[in-house]
Design an enzyme around this catalytic site. Sequence first.
Site, PDB file in Angstrom:
ATOM      1  N   ASP A   1     -40.418   8.605 -81.126  1.00 41.24           N
ATOM      2  CA  ASP A   1     -41.716   9.276 -80.971  1.00 41.24           C
ATOM      3  C   ASP A   1     -42.679   8.744 -82.033  1.00 41.24           C
ATOM      4  O   ASP A   1     -42.263   8.291 -83.101  1.00 41.24           O
ATOM      5  CB  ASP A   1     -41.542  10.798 -81.123  1.00 41.24           C
ATOM      6  CG  ASP A   1     -42.803  11.571 -80.768  1.00 41.24           C
ATOM      7  OD1 ASP A   1     -43.598  11.071 -79.956  1.00 41.24           O
ATOM      8  OD2 ASP A   1     -43.001  12.671 -81.320  1.00 41.24           O
ATOM      9  N   GLY A   2     -43.963   8.800 -81.737  1.00 35.62           N
ATOM     10  CA  GLY A   2     -44.983   8.449 -82.723  1.00 35.62           C
ATOM     11  C   GLY A   2     -45.417   6.994 -82.704  1.00 35.62           C
ATOM     12  O   GLY A   2     -46.270   6.588 -83.504  1.00 35.62           O
TER      13      GLY A   2
ATOM     14  N   HIS B   1     -41.777  -0.694 -79.867  1.00 35.87           N
ATOM     15  CA  HIS B   1     -41.468   0.735 -79.718  1.00 35.87           C
ATOM     16  C   HIS B   1     -40.220   1.123 -80.519  1.00 35.87           C
ATOM     17  O   HIS B   1     -39.222   1.596 -79.962  1.00 35.87           O
ATOM     18  CB  HIS B   1     -41.232   1.044 -78.232  1.00 35.87           C
ATOM     19  CG  HIS B   1     -42.071   2.180 -77.715  1.00 35.87           C
ATOM     20  ND1 HIS B   1     -43.435   2.093 -77.562  1.00 35.87           N
ATOM     21  CD2 HIS B   1     -41.736   3.428 -77.331  1.00 35.87           C
ATOM     22  CE1 HIS B   1     -43.902   3.225 -77.083  1.00 35.87           C
ATOM     23  NE2 HIS B   1     -42.891   4.073 -76.944  1.00 35.87           N
TER      24      HIS B   1
ATOM     25  N   ILE C   1     -48.720   5.276 -84.696  1.00 33.20           N
ATOM     26  CA  ILE C   1     -48.470   4.300 -85.765  1.00 33.20           C
ATOM     27  C   ILE C   1     -49.137   2.967 -85.420  1.00 33.20           C
ATOM     28  O   ILE C   1     -49.698   2.302 -86.301  1.00 33.20           O
ATOM     29  CB  ILE C   1     -46.957   4.129 -86.011  1.00 33.20           C
ATOM     30  CG1 ILE C   1     -46.349   5.450 -86.491  1.00 33.20           C
ATOM     31  CG2 ILE C   1     -46.700   3.033 -87.041  1.00 33.20           C
ATOM     32  CD1 ILE C   1     -44.829   5.448 -86.591  1.00 33.20           C
ATOM     33  N   HIS C   2     -49.097   2.588 -84.155  1.00 34.49           N
ATOM     34  CA  HIS C   2     -49.765   1.362 -83.689  1.00 34.49           C
ATOM     35  C   HIS C   2     -51.254   1.397 -84.060  1.00 34.49           C
ATOM     36  O   HIS C   2     -51.798   0.436 -84.615  1.00 34.49           O
ATOM     37  CB  HIS C   2     -49.537   1.246 -82.173  1.00 34.49           C
ATOM     38  CG  HIS C   2     -50.652   0.736 -81.346  1.00 34.49           C
ATOM     39  ND1 HIS C   2     -51.037  -0.582 -81.318  1.00 34.49           N
ATOM     40  CD2 HIS C   2     -51.462   1.377 -80.468  1.00 34.49           C
ATOM     41  CE1 HIS C   2     -52.039  -0.736 -80.465  1.00 34.49           C
ATOM     42  NE2 HIS C   2     -52.316   0.435 -79.943  1.00 34.49           N
ATOM     43  N   ARG C   3     -51.908   2.517 -83.784  1.00 36.14           N
ATOM     44  CA  ARG C   3     -53.347   2.615 -84.107  1.00 36.14           C
ATOM     45  C   ARG C   3     -53.567   2.739 -85.613  1.00 36.14           C
ATOM     46  O   ARG C   3     -54.548   2.229 -86.152  1.00 36.14           O
ATOM     47  CB  ARG C   3     -53.966   3.790 -83.335  1.00 36.14           C
ATOM     48  CG  ARG C   3     -54.024   3.521 -81.835  1.00 36.14           C
ATOM     49  CD  ARG C   3     -54.678   4.647 -81.052  1.00 36.14           C
ATOM     50  NE  ARG C   3     -53.878   5.851 -81.009  1.00 36.14           N
ATOM     51  CZ  ARG C   3     -52.893   6.073 -80.126  1.00 36.14           C
ATOM     52  NH1 ARG C   3     -52.572   5.150 -79.233  1.00 36.14           N
ATOM     53  NH2 ARG C   3     -52.209   7.201 -80.135  1.00 36.14           N
TER      54      ARG C   3
END
Length: 503
Positions: A331-332, A327, A336-338
């Site tokens: 935010d976001g 993390h 970004i992970h996906r």
Amino acid sequence: MDINVLESRPAGYAYLLDMMGLTGMPHWHTSFVSSSGTHRSKVQDGTIEDIYPIRYWPGEKVGDHLEFVLKYDGVNLGLLARIFEKVSQDELTEFIKSKPTGKYARRVWFFYEFLTGKQLPVDDLTSGNYVDALEAKDYYTVQNGEKSSRHRIVNNLLGPKSFCPVVRRTEKLAKLDSADLRKRCEDIVTAYPPELLRRALSYLYNKETKSSFEIEHIKPNASRTEKFITSLELAEKEDFCEKERLIELQNRIVDPRFKDSDYRVSQNYVGQTVAYQKEIIHFICPKPDDLQSLMEGLIDSHKRMKVGNVSPVIHAASIAYGFVFLHPFEDGNGRIHRFLIHNILSLQELVPRGLMFPVSAVMLKNPAAYDASLEAFSRPLLQLIDYRLDEMGQMTVENDTACWYQYMDMTAQSEALYEFVTKTIEEELVEELSFLANYDNTKKAIQDIIDMPDRLIDLFIQLCLQNNGSLSARKRSAHFDFLTDEELSAMEQAVKDGYNRPE
């Protein structure tokens, strides 16, 4: 105490943690040695408890239990790191010197020096075969890992000391065949004309973007949607897993007011407010002071897997889930992970050129499975973190937690991503491409009945599909009052035939 006095007692990790008064992330395998009976196993919720007969008892010494761990319990780097903090160097040195060529003693030696950065007073080995740090039959590993001549060990781990995930070759993952997944994609692609695939790609980018935002209950404006789509289009061409690119990506997809110029410097957590000054905490992120090293390790691990011929699904799961657990931004992180899943699957050529997987759409359709893949790490982690919240909701983490983020077991996340990718290929892609092919056929059939603008044909098909293949009287009078009854009936039949709708 004599083991025969007890019915059974812990061995391996369970013995060492108990003896040293340590706690840690739950391990998938727990061992006991019984004073009577034969070997028996209990499997529950993905964990295994083995009770071994008395002849397996390793003795009372730490080194013997560490050897037992590597033989029967498996490698858990986080637990080993904590155990090595407490172990007596003299006792460990004595154990290693007593078995200078033994493969388990050498692995214990290698893992100690790898995890602690300290060197034991043991001379370098000068002869003997090299053995792998991890058994490739039991774990996913990099190929052609560097050789440690000191221990005569091949370091085939998935990452460096600062971030080194472990993924076990479970029964579920044994079915994972990257070449087979790619071939299934190519078979789907070759079944449709290039023009339809080009149109499908645009639609899939939109769908993936919408789904990724929707998972987080966000409705982006047109500008943020377009920026995310543009980034997805680059995902198959460029490697985004480096610090500058990740910051640039975060800046593109979040509200401009929440752009970051570096990794976060505040303690983050994921939770929900249930009453005034009362929070339910779901996940606690690493301390900001630990983040730079963890993120450097994650990026190095990505580079290592990229050239190490690691399965694309295992690579993507380790890095993308690793990212969201670290993390690094305010935010976001979820988007970004996906995004990184797409980026890595494309870079590792699991996804054929000119195609993309709407993985987020599958995650959105299977929220329980997606949540479970996140909670497999976040839920047990909560038990290990001491924290306090002030009246403003600011969190302070009071104990050392870095090693739990450094050495994640990513098996559950890899299994989940494998399921999502399989569903994406076999259900989502086929469904979307079939829909478009049916759309084209239906449109042509309608054009043969009446030559009207594309806009109206599209609207007619859409309204019919919303009403089981028929146009309601109200919609007819509002949009299609110029059609004769015969034309209407023939057009409705074309929609039913095109989409296999019942009469």
